[in-house]
Design a protein around this motif. Structure first.
Motif, PDB file in Angstrom:
ATOM      1  N   THR A  22       0.844  -1.188   0.000  1.00  0.00           N
ATOM      2  CA  THR A  22       0.000   0.000   0.000  1.00  0.00           C
ATOM      3  C   THR A  22       0.879   1.237   0.000  1.00  0.00           C
ATOM      4  OG1 THR A  22      -0.116   0.026   2.410  1.00  0.00           O
ATOM      5  CG2 THR A  22      -1.866  -1.149   1.234  1.00  0.00           C
ATOM      6  N   ALA A  23       0.369   2.291  -0.597  1.00  0.00           N
ATOM      7  CA  ALA A  23       1.099   3.558  -0.632  1.00  0.00           C
ATOM      8  C   ALA A  23       1.018   4.203   0.747  1.00  0.00           C
ATOM      9  CB  ALA A  23       0.487   4.481  -1.684  1.00  0.00           C
ATOM     10  N   PRO A  24       2.073   4.958   1.121  1.00  0.00           N
ATOM     11  CA  PRO A  24       2.003   5.645   2.411  1.00  0.00           C
ATOM     12  C   PRO A  24       0.831   6.622   2.435  1.00  0.00           C
ATOM     13  CG  PRO A  24       4.138   5.990   1.330  1.00  0.00           C
ATOM     14  CD  PRO A  24       3.280   5.197   0.407  1.00  0.00           C
ATOM     15  N   ASP A  25       0.218   6.751   3.585  1.00  0.00           N
ATOM     16  CA  ASP A  25      -0.917   7.647   3.746  1.00  0.00           C
ATOM     17  C   ASP A  25      -0.450   9.084   3.558  1.00  0.00           C
ATOM     18  OD1 ASP A  25      -3.174   9.028   4.444  1.00  0.00           O
ATOM     19  OD2 ASP A  25      -3.476   7.987   6.344  1.00  0.00           O
ATOM     20  N   ALA A  26      -1.041   9.780   2.616  1.00  0.00           N
ATOM     21  CA  ALA A  26      -0.654  11.157   2.306  1.00  0.00           C
ATOM     22  C   ALA A  26      -0.946  12.104   3.462  1.00  0.00           C
ATOM     23  CB  ALA A  26      -1.350  11.623   1.041  1.00  0.00           C
ATOM     24  N   SER A  27      -1.856  11.712   4.362  1.00  0.00           N
ATOM     25  CA  SER A  27      -2.194  12.582   5.477  1.00  0.00           C
ATOM     26  C   SER A  27      -1.160  12.524   6.603  1.00  0.00           C
ATOM     27  CB  SER A  27      -3.575  12.241   6.022  1.00  0.00           C
ATOM     28  OG  SER A  27      -3.554  10.947   6.588  1.00  0.00           O
ATOM     29  N   ILE A  28      -0.273  11.519   6.565  1.00  0.00           N
ATOM     30  CA  ILE A  28       0.763  11.394   7.583  1.00  0.00           C
ATOM     31  C   ILE A  28       2.022  12.095   7.068  1.00  0.00           C
ATOM     32  CG2 ILE A  28       2.221   9.819   8.899  1.00  0.00           C
ATOM     33  CD1 ILE A  28       0.001   7.724   8.592  1.00  0.00           C
ATOM     34  N   PRO A  29       2.429  13.195   7.707  1.00  0.00           N
ATOM     35  CA  PRO A  29       3.619  13.903   7.222  1.00  0.00           C
ATOM     36  C   PRO A  29       4.885  13.075   7.436  1.00  0.00           C
ATOM     37  CG  PRO A  29       2.832  14.882   9.268  1.00  0.00           C
ATOM     38  CD  PRO A  29       1.842  13.827   8.872  1.00  0.00           C
ATOM     39  N   GLN A  30       5.761  13.121   6.459  1.00  0.00           N
ATOM     40  CA  GLN A  30       7.036  12.417   6.552  1.00  0.00           C
ATOM     41  C   GLN A  30       8.051  13.334   7.202  1.00  0.00           C
ATOM     42  OE1 GLN A  30       7.494   9.124   5.529  1.00  0.00           O
ATOM     43  NE2 GLN A  30       5.277   9.231   5.334  1.00  0.00           N
ATOM     44  N   ARG A  31       8.897  12.777   8.042  1.00  0.00           N
ATOM     45  CA  ARG A  31       9.926  13.588   8.690  1.00  0.00           C
ATOM     46  C   ARG A  31      10.928  14.059   7.656  1.00  0.00           C
ATOM     47  NH1 ARG A  31      11.149  11.577  14.714  1.00  0.00           N
ATOM     48  NH2 ARG A  31       8.985  11.331  15.274  1.00  0.00           N
ATOM     49  N   ARG A  32      11.283  15.318   7.730  1.00  0.00           N
ATOM     50  CA  ARG A  32      12.242  15.913   6.811  1.00  0.00           C
ATOM     51  C   ARG A  32      13.588  16.151   7.486  1.00  0.00           C
ATOM     52  NH1 ARG A  32      10.288  19.345   2.826  1.00  0.00           N
ATOM     53  NH2 ARG A  32      12.365  18.937   2.043  1.00  0.00           N
ATOM     54  N   LEU A  33      13.592  16.206   8.833  1.00  0.00           N
ATOM     55  CA  LEU A  33      14.811  16.376   9.613  1.00  0.00           C
ATOM     56  C   LEU A  33      14.951  15.172  10.533  1.00  0.00           C
ATOM     57  CD1 LEU A  33      14.442  20.113  10.661  1.00  0.00           C
ATOM     58  CD2 LEU A  33      16.024  19.193   8.963  1.00  0.00           C
ATOM     59  N   LEU A  34      16.120  14.545  10.480  1.00  0.00           N
ATOM     60  CA  LEU A  34      16.350  13.350  11.284  1.00  0.00           C
ATOM     61  C   LEU A  34      17.512  13.572  12.251  1.00  0.00           C
ATOM     62  CD1 LEU A  34      16.263  10.694   8.426  1.00  0.00           C
ATOM     63  CD2 LEU A  34      14.405  11.324   9.964  1.00  0.00           C
ATOM     64  N   ARG A  35      17.412  12.977  13.422  1.00  0.00           N
ATOM     65  CA  ARG A  35      18.563  12.962  14.328  1.00  0.00           C
ATOM     66  C   ARG A  35      19.681  12.183  13.634  1.00  0.00           C
ATOM     67  NH1 ARG A  35      15.245  10.061  17.464  1.00  0.00           N
ATOM     68  NH2 ARG A  35      16.989   8.672  17.798  1.00  0.00           N
ATOM     69  N   VAL A  36      20.904  12.453  14.022  1.00  0.00           N
ATOM     70  CA  VAL A  36      22.041  11.767  13.403  1.00  0.00           C
ATOM     71  C   VAL A  36      21.899  10.255  13.575  1.00  0.00           C
ATOM     72  CG1 VAL A  36      24.548  11.453  13.455  1.00  0.00           C
ATOM     73  CG2 VAL A  36      23.570  13.749  13.665  1.00  0.00           C
ATOM     74  N   GLU A  37      21.430   9.823  14.718  1.00  0.00           N
ATOM     75  CA  GLU A  37      21.259   8.391  14.974  1.00  0.00           C
ATOM     76  C   GLU A  37      20.251   7.777  14.010  1.00  0.00           C
ATOM     77  OE1 GLU A  37      21.133  10.812  17.230  1.00  0.00           O
ATOM     78  OE2 GLU A  37      22.869  10.395  18.497  1.00  0.00           O
ATOM     79  N   ALA A  38      19.158   8.486  13.736  1.00  0.00           N
ATOM     80  CA  ALA A  38      18.138   7.985  12.806  1.00  0.00           C
ATOM     81  C   ALA A  38      18.667   7.984  11.376  1.00  0.00           C
ATOM     82  CB  ALA A  38      16.872   8.831  12.903  1.00  0.00           C
ATOM     83  N   ALA A  39      19.445   9.006  11.018  1.00  0.00           N
ATOM     84  CA  ALA A  39      20.044   9.051   9.684  1.00  0.00           C
ATOM     85  C   ALA A  39      21.023   7.897   9.509  1.00  0.00           C
ATOM     86  CB  ALA A  39      20.744  10.386   9.458  1.00  0.00           C
ATOM     87  N   ALA A  40      21.807   7.623  10.542  1.00  0.00           N
ATOM     88  CA  ALA A  40      22.754   6.510  10.483  1.00  0.00           C
ATOM     89  C   ALA A  40      22.017   5.187  10.301  1.00  0.00           C
ATOM     90  CB  ALA A  40      23.609   6.476  11.751  1.00  0.00           C
ATOM     91  N   GLU A  41      20.921   5.024  11.015  1.00  0.00           N
ATOM     92  CA  GLU A  41      20.128   3.796  10.882  1.00  0.00           C
ATOM     93  C   GLU A  41      19.562   3.678   9.473  1.00  0.00           C
ATOM     94  OE1 GLU A  41      16.106   1.914  12.802  1.00  0.00           O
ATOM     95  OE2 GLU A  41      17.435   3.064  14.115  1.00  0.00           O
ATOM     96  N   LEU A  42      19.073   4.776   8.931  1.00  0.00           N
ATOM     97  CA  LEU A  42      18.527   4.788   7.581  1.00  0.00           C
ATOM     98  C   LEU A  42      19.603   4.419   6.551  1.00  0.00           C
ATOM     99  CD1 LEU A  42      15.980   5.459   5.911  1.00  0.00           C
ATOM    100  CD2 LEU A  42      16.815   7.801   5.807  1.00  0.00           C
ATOM    101  N   LEU A  43      20.832   4.891   6.791  1.00  0.00           N
ATOM    102  CA  LEU A  43      21.947   4.613   5.878  1.00  0.00           C
ATOM    103  C   LEU A  43      22.613   3.263   6.150  1.00  0.00           C
ATOM    104  CD1 LEU A  43      23.508   8.168   5.930  1.00  0.00           C
ATOM    105  CD2 LEU A  43      22.560   7.024   3.906  1.00  0.00           C
TER     106      LEU A  43
END
Length: 70
Positions: free
Chosen positions: A3-24
């Motif tokens: 399913t496509a992400p719900d357009a009504s739920i905003p996506q985070r545009r700024l991440l903590r360094v720890e979250a960015a590291a996890e994403l990468l």
């Protein structure tokens, strides 16, 4: 079926360094090293260091360019 992400739920545009590291899929210490070297850019809000999602995309493009040049 995916399913496509719900357009009504905003996506985070700024991440903590720890979250960015996890994403990468890199260690937190590696992320801070890349920041120190100027390869992964961040912004400061007060004392917080945050990684905009577009800077994550830039970092990935840098890695891809380095991989193709090698």
């Amino acid at each position: 079926m995916a399913t496509a992400p719900d357009a009504s739920i905003p996506q985070r545009r700024l991440l903590r360094v720890e979250a960015a590291a996890e994403l990468l899929d890199i260690k937190r210490s590696t992320a801070y090293e890349q920041i120190r070297l100027g390869r992964l850019r961040t912004v400061r809000i007060g004392r917080r260091r945050l990684v905009p999602t577009e800077y994550i995309d830039e970092y990935i493009e840098l890695l891809k360019a380095e991989a193709s040049a090698a």
